[in-house]
Each structure stands twice: as structure tokens, then as C-alpha cells.
Write a protein that holds these residues in place. Structure first.
Motif, PDB file in Angstrom:
ATOM      1  N   PHE A   1      44.366  26.936  13.595  1.00 45.04           N
ATOM      2  CA  PHE A   1      44.623  28.181  12.895  1.00 45.04           C
ATOM      3  C   PHE A   1      43.469  29.160  13.123  1.00 45.04           C
ATOM      4  CE2 PHE A   1      45.717  31.104   9.626  1.00 45.04           C
ATOM      5  CZ  PHE A   1      44.567  31.380   8.909  1.00 45.04           C
TER       6      PHE A   1
ATOM      7  N   TYR B   1      54.752  17.802  14.665  1.00 50.22           N
ATOM      8  CA  TYR B   1      53.643  18.155  13.781  1.00 50.22           C
ATOM      9  C   TYR B   1      54.087  18.158  12.323  1.00 50.22           C
ATOM     10  CZ  TYR B   1      51.052  19.837  17.872  1.00 50.22           C
ATOM     11  OH  TYR B   1      50.396  19.919  19.062  1.00 50.22           O
TER      12      TYR B   1
ATOM     13  N   TYR C   1      50.740  34.930  11.915  1.00 52.62           N
ATOM     14  CA  TYR C   1      49.685  33.947  12.133  1.00 52.62           C
ATOM     15  C   TYR C   1      49.288  33.942  13.614  1.00 52.62           C
ATOM     16  CZ  TYR C   1      52.008  31.995   7.952  1.00 52.62           C
ATOM     17  OH  TYR C   1      52.598  31.815   6.723  1.00 52.62           O
TER      18      TYR C   1
ATOM     19  N   ALA D   1      47.571  16.587  13.462  1.00 50.95           N
ATOM     20  CA  ALA D   1      47.166  16.666  14.868  1.00 50.95           C
ATOM     21  C   ALA D   1      48.329  16.459  15.823  1.00 50.95           C
ATOM     22  CB  ALA D   1      46.067  15.646  15.154  1.00 50.95           C
TER      23      ALA D   1
ATOM     24  N   GLN E   1      57.415  20.431  19.183  1.00 56.42           N
ATOM     25  CA  GLN E   1      56.914  21.272  20.271  1.00 56.42           C
ATOM     26  C   GLN E   1      57.150  20.594  21.615  1.00 56.42           C
ATOM     27  OE1 GLN E   1      52.659  22.131  20.479  1.00 56.42           O
ATOM     28  NE2 GLN E   1      53.076  24.134  21.369  1.00 56.42           N
TER      29      GLN E   1
ATOM     30  N   LEU F   1      47.344  26.643   5.462  1.00 58.97           N
ATOM     31  CA  LEU F   1      48.134  25.700   6.249  1.00 58.97           C
ATOM     32  C   LEU F   1      47.280  24.518   6.652  1.00 58.97           C
ATOM     33  CD1 LEU F   1      49.685  28.383   8.623  1.00 58.97           C
ATOM     34  CD2 LEU F   1      50.671  27.493   6.504  1.00 58.97           C
TER      35      LEU F   1
ATOM     36  N   TYR G   1      57.428  20.331  12.485  1.00 56.54           N
ATOM     37  CA  TYR G   1      57.723  21.142  13.659  1.00 56.54           C
ATOM     38  C   TYR G   1      57.796  20.248  14.893  1.00 56.54           C
ATOM     39  CZ  TYR G   1      56.880  25.441  11.073  1.00 56.54           C
ATOM     40  OH  TYR G   1      56.978  26.485  10.182  1.00 56.54           O
TER      41      TYR G   1
ATOM     42  N   LEU H   1      53.054  19.582   8.655  1.00 58.23           N
ATOM     43  CA  LEU H   1      52.315  20.734   8.129  1.00 58.23           C
ATOM     44  C   LEU H   1      52.501  20.800   6.623  1.00 58.23           C
ATOM     45  CD1 LEU H   1      50.917  23.552   8.191  1.00 58.23           C
ATOM     46  CD2 LEU H   1      53.145  24.518   8.744  1.00 58.23           C
TER      47      LEU H   1
ATOM     48  N   TYR I   1      47.252  31.334  16.338  1.00 54.56           N
ATOM     49  CA  TYR I   1      46.737  29.995  16.548  1.00 54.56           C
ATOM     50  C   TYR I   1      46.162  29.895  17.964  1.00 54.56           C
ATOM     51  CZ  TYR I   1      49.768  28.555  12.645  1.00 54.56           C
ATOM     52  OH  TYR I   1      50.387  28.414  11.430  1.00 54.56           O
TER      53      TYR I   1
ATOM     54  N   GLN J   1      58.021  29.052  10.063  1.00 52.20           N
ATOM     55  CA  GLN J   1      57.342  29.970  10.962  1.00 52.20           C
ATOM     56  C   GLN J   1      58.098  30.012  12.277  1.00 52.20           C
ATOM     57  OE1 GLN J   1      52.999  29.559  11.300  1.00 52.20           O
ATOM     58  NE2 GLN J   1      53.092  28.196   9.540  1.00 52.20           N
TER      59      GLN J   1
ATOM     60  N   GLN K   1      45.947  19.489  22.954  1.00 51.39           N
ATOM     61  CA  GLN K   1      45.450  19.423  21.577  1.00 51.39           C
ATOM     62  C   GLN K   1      46.468  19.998  20.593  1.00 51.39           C
ATOM     63  OE1 GLN K   1      42.345  17.927  20.965  1.00 51.39           O
ATOM     64  NE2 GLN K   1      42.623  17.428  23.135  1.00 51.39           N
ATOM     65  N   GLY K   2      46.157  19.874  19.337  1.00 51.24           N
ATOM     66  CA  GLY K   2      47.002  20.419  18.290  1.00 51.24           C
ATOM     67  C   GLY K   2      46.743  21.892  18.063  1.00 51.24           C
ATOM     68  N   LEU K   3      47.340  22.401  17.005  1.00 48.66           N
ATOM     69  CA  LEU K   3      47.233  23.815  16.671  1.00 48.66           C
ATOM     70  C   LEU K   3      45.972  24.078  15.855  1.00 48.66           C
ATOM     71  CD1 LEU K   3      50.936  24.244  15.649  1.00 48.66           C
ATOM     72  CD2 LEU K   3      49.868  25.307  17.621  1.00 48.66           C
TER      73      LEU K   3
ATOM     74  N   TRP L   1      47.616  21.577   9.101  1.00 47.15           N
ATOM     75  CA  TRP L   1      48.390  20.989  10.192  1.00 47.15           C
ATOM     76  C   TRP L   1      47.878  19.590  10.518  1.00 47.15           C
ATOM     77  CZ3 TRP L   1      52.535  23.107  12.849  1.00 47.15           C
ATOM     78  CH2 TRP L   1      52.798  24.469  12.638  1.00 47.15           C
TER      79      TRP L   1
END
Lengths: 110, 115
Positions: free
Chosen positions: B45, A87, B33, A102, A38, A98, A36, A89, B35, B104, B41-43, A100
Motif C-alpha cells: 500500500f 490474497y 488507492y 502476502a 490475481q 487495509l 482477491y 485482505l 499500490y 476495490q 511479491q505481494g501488494l 493485506w
């Protein structure tokens, strides 16, 4: 349980090919690998998914070696607009859990 | 068709108050989902809904967090007695779960600030 590890950051220049590698040593047989992108103040956007070997679409390629313990996202001829966080995943096919990474902050310079 | 929408886009609340965040998934998407993403920072869940199955709540950080989804439609994430560490962007995503694609689709997020 699979864990995804990717570099924190990378720099490159316009027109170059950029390769971002993610390691996922404990990936299971039926797990899939997705990537992904972002941009700031936006939700992530799907780039590509793969299971093995090579997958290519209009924006990127994904290389997955036979042991599937890593994967490499390849962005051809990057531009300034490719500056983003990428990212990795891993999707566990058994239960859709999932894993993920960092994220890798990619900065493209002119 | 329309993508995933979330409301409100921004929410400022006082510590100790409850907040409710809303997610409208893409029509027909069976999976949803939530998050959390802290600044820089990252995701992280939080929770996963798939059709009428029991949700996967394994990512909820405390019992102050809860979420509901009616069928394959709207979902709400509720945070009770908010704390300053709850300040973050809350992202919702939906997907088809077909075995052929794991894509997603993310909404724009709700930025929560707890003062």
C-alpha cells in the motif's frame, strides 16, 4: 493492529475443492474480510467479502468462525484456470486501513 | 462503464529521472488507492484518497514519492529521482465507500523499469 497470515503456496488437482485459510488474530469488531484473485500481469480481482458465518457467491464461499480470527476461502471444483495468487485482505472499518496478506500461490494440476 | 485505466502501461526511465504515473478511476468512485508490487511479491500500500479528506500517505516509502488527486477524478503518482529499487508494477484501484461493500477495482498497472 490486525495482521493477516496465509500459506505461501498450495497445490491441488482439477475437480477438487480447495480451501485457503487466512489468520487475522487481532481483527476488530467492525473489520471486514475480503479475498482477491490475481493472475500474472493483471491487477487483483475481488472475489468475495464477509463479516461472519458463511457467504457464498457464484465463484466461491467464505467461511468465518465465530471468533473471526481466521477465514477460509473455498473454491469448489477447481479448474486449471483457477491457478492464480489469492490474497486475503482485512478492511478496518474505522478508518479503511487495509491489511493485506502476502498472497497464496495456488497451482492447479490436471 | 469503463474500468480503472492507467497510463502508461510500461515506462522505462533512467536512474535519477522523475516519472509521473496516471490513474483514471471508475466514475463516481470516491476512494482511490495506489499500490506497488515488486516482481513475485505481494501488494504494498502506498496512498489512499477518500473524497475531499486528507489522503492517507502512511505507505509512501520516501519523500521522493508523492501523489495528487483532484476531487474524485484522475490521480497522478510522481516518483522523483528514481532509483533502481523503484522498479515495480504500480497498481491503482478505486472503490465506492458505502459501508456495504469494500470491493476495490484495480487497473492493469504501470510497469516501471529504472535502468
Amino acid at each position: 493492529l490486525a495482521k493477516t497470515t496465509q500459506p505461501i503456496s498450495m497445490d491441488s488437482y482439477e475437480g477438487q475443492e480447495v480451501n485457503i485459510t487466512c489468520s487475522h488474530n487481532n481483527i476488530a469488531t467492525n473489520d471486514y474480510i475480503t479475498w482477491y484473485q490475481q493472475f500474472p500481469s493483471q491487477g487483483p480481482r475481488f472475489i468475495i467479502q464477509g463479516y461472519k458465518t458463511k457467504v457464498t457467491n457464484e465463484v466461491a464461499s467464505l467461511f468465518i468462525p465465530a471468533d473471526r480470527k481466521s477465514s477460509t476461502l473455498s473454491l469448489p471444483r477447481v479448474s486449471l484456470s483457477d491457478t492464480a495468487v489469492y490474497y486475503c485482505l482485512v478492511v478496518m472499518d474505522s478508518n479503511y486501513q487495509l491489511i493485506w496478506g502476502a498472497g497464496t500461490k495456488l497451482i492447479i494440476k490436471p | 462503464g469503463a474500468g480503472v485505466s492507467q497510463s502508461p502501461s510500461n515506462k522505462v526511465t533512467e536512474k535519477g529521472k522523475d516519472v509521473e504515473l496516471r490513474c483514471d478511476p471508475i466514475s463516481g468512485h470516491t476512494a482511490l488507492y495506489w499500490y506497488r508490487q515488486r516482481l513475485g511479491q505481494g501488494l504494498e500500500f502506498l496512498i489512499y484518497f477518500q473524497g475531499n479528506s486528507a489522503p492517507d500517505k502512511s505507505g509512501l516509502p520516501s519523500d521522493r514519492f508523492s501523489a495528487e488527486r483532484t476531487g474524485e477524478s484522475v490521480s497522478t503518482l510522481t516518483i522523483q529521482r528514481t532509483q533502481q529499487e523503484d522498479s515495480a508494477v504500480y497498481l491503482c484501484a478505486s472503490s465506492l465507500v458505502t459501508g456495504a461493500t469494500y470491493e476495490q477495482y484495480f487497473g492493469p498497472g504501470t510497469r516501471l523499469t529504472v535502468t
